[in-house]
Design an enzyme around this catalytic site. Structure first.
Site, PDB file in Angstrom:
ATOM      1  N   HIS A  76      32.169  42.353  43.470  1.00  0.00           N
ATOM      2  CA  HIS A  76      30.941  42.061  42.543  1.00  0.00           C
ATOM      3  C   HIS A  76      29.654  41.533  43.133  1.00  0.00           C
ATOM      4  CE1 HIS A  76      34.150  42.187  38.995  1.00  0.00           C
ATOM      5  NE2 HIS A  76      33.884  43.264  39.377  1.00  0.00           N
TER       6      HIS A  76
ATOM      7  N   GLN B 247      36.618  39.034  43.193  1.00  0.00           N
ATOM      8  CA  GLN B 247      35.628  39.431  42.015  1.00  0.00           C
ATOM      9  C   GLN B 247      34.645  37.995  42.157  1.00  0.00           C
ATOM     10  OE1 GLN B 247      37.812  40.789  38.382  1.00  0.00           O
ATOM     11  NE2 GLN B 247      39.345  39.839  39.523  1.00  0.00           N
TER      12      GLN B 247
ATOM     13  N   ASP C 207      30.961  33.442  44.827  1.00  0.00           N
ATOM     14  CA  ASP C 207      30.512  32.374  45.448  1.00  0.00           C
ATOM     15  C   ASP C 207      30.961  32.799  46.891  1.00  0.00           C
ATOM     16  OD1 ASP C 207      33.282  31.315  43.797  1.00  0.00           O
ATOM     17  OD2 ASP C 207      33.436  31.606  45.773  1.00  0.00           O
TER      18      ASP C 207
HETATM   19  N1  APR Z   1      43.746  28.164  38.608  1.00  0.00           N
HETATM   20  C1  APR Z   1      44.326  29.679  38.420  1.00  0.00           C
HETATM   21  N2  APR Z   1      43.859  30.048  37.479  1.00  0.00           N
HETATM   22  C2  APR Z   1      43.167  29.555  36.585  1.00  0.00           C
HETATM   23  C3  APR Z   1      42.702  28.359  36.824  1.00  0.00           C
HETATM   24  C4  APR Z   1      43.036  27.596  37.814  1.00  0.00           C
HETATM   25  N3  APR Z   1      42.593  26.325  38.169  1.00  0.00           N
HETATM   26  N4  APR Z   1      41.767  28.096  35.652  1.00  0.00           N
HETATM   27  C5  APR Z   1      41.641  29.246  34.841  1.00  0.00           C
HETATM   28  N5  APR Z   1      42.296  30.182  35.637  1.00  0.00           N
HETATM   29  C6  APR Z   1      42.473  31.542  35.119  1.00  0.00           C
HETATM   30  C7  APR Z   1      42.451  31.686  33.659  1.00  0.00           C
HETATM   31  O1  APR Z   1      43.886  31.417  33.032  1.00  0.00           O
HETATM   32  C8  APR Z   1      41.858  33.086  33.598  1.00  0.00           C
HETATM   33  O2  APR Z   1      43.200  34.049  33.849  1.00  0.00           O
HETATM   34  O3  APR Z   1      41.468  32.059  35.546  1.00  0.00           O
HETATM   35  C9  APR Z   1      41.314  33.409  34.907  1.00  0.00           C
HETATM   36  C10 APR Z   1      39.710  33.510  34.700  1.00  0.00           C
HETATM   37  O4  APR Z   1      39.485  34.823  33.905  1.00  0.00           O
HETATM   38  P1  APR Z   1      38.038  35.079  33.831  1.00  0.00           P
HETATM   39  O5  APR Z   1      37.286  33.891  33.254  1.00  0.00           O
HETATM   40  O6  APR Z   1      38.048  36.195  32.988  1.00  0.00           O
HETATM   41  O7  APR Z   1      37.502  35.436  35.256  1.00  0.00           O
HETATM   42  P2  APR Z   1      37.397  36.832  36.066  1.00  0.00           P
HETATM   43  O8  APR Z   1      38.864  37.244  35.894  1.00  0.00           O
HETATM   44  O9  APR Z   1      37.183  36.231  37.608  1.00  0.00           O
HETATM   45  O10 APR Z   1      36.411  37.679  35.439  1.00  0.00           O
HETATM   46  C11 APR Z   1      36.353  38.880  36.110  1.00  0.00           C
HETATM   47  O11 APR Z   1      34.378  39.404  34.757  1.00  0.00           O
HETATM   48  O12 APR Z   1      32.397  38.723  33.966  1.00  0.00           O
HETATM   49  C12 APR Z   1      32.825  39.302  34.763  1.00  0.00           C
HETATM   50  O13 APR Z   1      31.838  39.536  37.039  1.00  0.00           O
HETATM   51  C13 APR Z   1      32.408  38.608  36.298  1.00  0.00           C
HETATM   52  O14 APR Z   1      33.804  38.567  38.041  1.00  0.00           O
HETATM   53  C14 APR Z   1      34.040  38.436  36.807  1.00  0.00           C
HETATM   54  C15 APR Z   1      34.981  39.227  36.005  1.00  0.00           C
END
Ligand code: APR
Length: 231
Positions: free
Chosen positions: A105, A87, A90
């Site tokens: 994405h 998703q 980068d």
């Molecule tokens: N290692 C593993 N997991 C981690 C770490 C880490 N160091 N730090 C944070 N996390 C976890 C968090 O607990 C959370 O569950 O990564 C997750 C990040 O969630 P989001 O910030 O919601 O990111 P993501 O799930 O990729 O979002 C999906 O939302 O806004 C859109 O397009 C954007 O691709 C993105 C999509």
């Protein structure tokens, strides 16, 4: 025949490379309103604000390095048939050496024509400015998927999930569909793992591996490469 593995990643896999997540404490969506910077409406209203938002994130990507999780995922290709479905926008999976990366994405290091979406250009500078035009003279925009736009390669990704004997999901809140729905296409008999530092509702059949990606994923990869299933 190598065993097929799907590695499904979200912003958490790049967190330890210094790139911000979205919904954690300090995440991007605590600072910016999605409709302002990641939607067609926001683009129509104030394109310069949108370009600035992505320029800042692009500079952070260019300064970031792949972390141990990205490298471990790439190392799995020595023994497994790996597809990375990410998703993330980068290029850290690619820079770590993964050879099959699907960006559902989009990709922040590419620009695309606002007139003809098939015109995509690799960016040779960190920013996209108003007045940067495609070959037909229309404004360039980041080649990323905004809320309300079509997510990419979903049919292929559903097939990869349905065919994989192992699914390793890392660092995603599984809150944004249809990407988050991909985990439902995993086979019942596949081995399914979910890496995240804190508890969150797990998709059915997934085993939670608690911890940060850069710690947990190298250990898991080392186990898998030496023939063990578990950490
Ligand atoms: N290692 C593993 N997991 C981690 C770490 C880490 N160091 N730090 C944070 N996390 C976890 C968090 O607990 C959370 O569950 O990564 C997750 C990040 O969630 P989001 O910030 O919601 O990111 P993501 O799930 O990729 O979002 C999906 O939302 O806004 C859109 O397009 C954007 O691709 C993105 C999509």
């Amino acid at each position: 025949m190598k065993e097929s593995v799907v590695v499904f990643t979200g912003a958490g896999v790049s967190a330890e490379s210094g790139l911000r997540t979205f919904r954690d404490m300090g995440g991007l969506w605590h600072e910016y309103a999605i409709e302002d910077v990641a939607s067609p409406q926001g683009w129509r209203k104030h394109p310069a604000t949108v370009l600035r938002f992505y320029d800042e994130r692009r500079r952070a990507v260019l300064e970031a390095q792949p972390n141990a999780a990205h490298l471990a995922i790439a190392a799995l290709e020595a023994k497994f048939d790996v597809v990375v479905v990410t998703q993330n926008i980068d290029d850290l999976h690619e820079r770590a050496g993964s050879t099959r990366v699907i960006h559902v994405h989009g990709e922040i290091l590419k620009a695309r024509s606002t007139l003809d979406p098939s015109l995509v250009y690799r960016l040779d500078k960190p920013g996209i400015a108003l007045g940067d035009l495609c070959e037909h003279g229309s404004q360039l925009r980041p080649d990323v998927v905004w809320f309300g736009e079509d997510v990419r390669h979903m049919d292929d990704c559903r097939e990869y999930f349905a065919a994989a004997s192992r699914i390793l999901t890392i660092g995603t809140s599984l809150t944004v569909y249809p990407a988050a729905g991909l985990v439902r296409f995993a086979r019942h008999d596949s081995k399914k793992y979910f890496v995240s530092p804190e508890g969150q509702p797990l998709p059915r059949g997934f085993t939670w591996l608690k911890g940060h990606a850069a710690k947990v994923v190298p250990r898991l990869a080392e186990a898998w490469l030496s023939g063990r299933e578990q950490l």
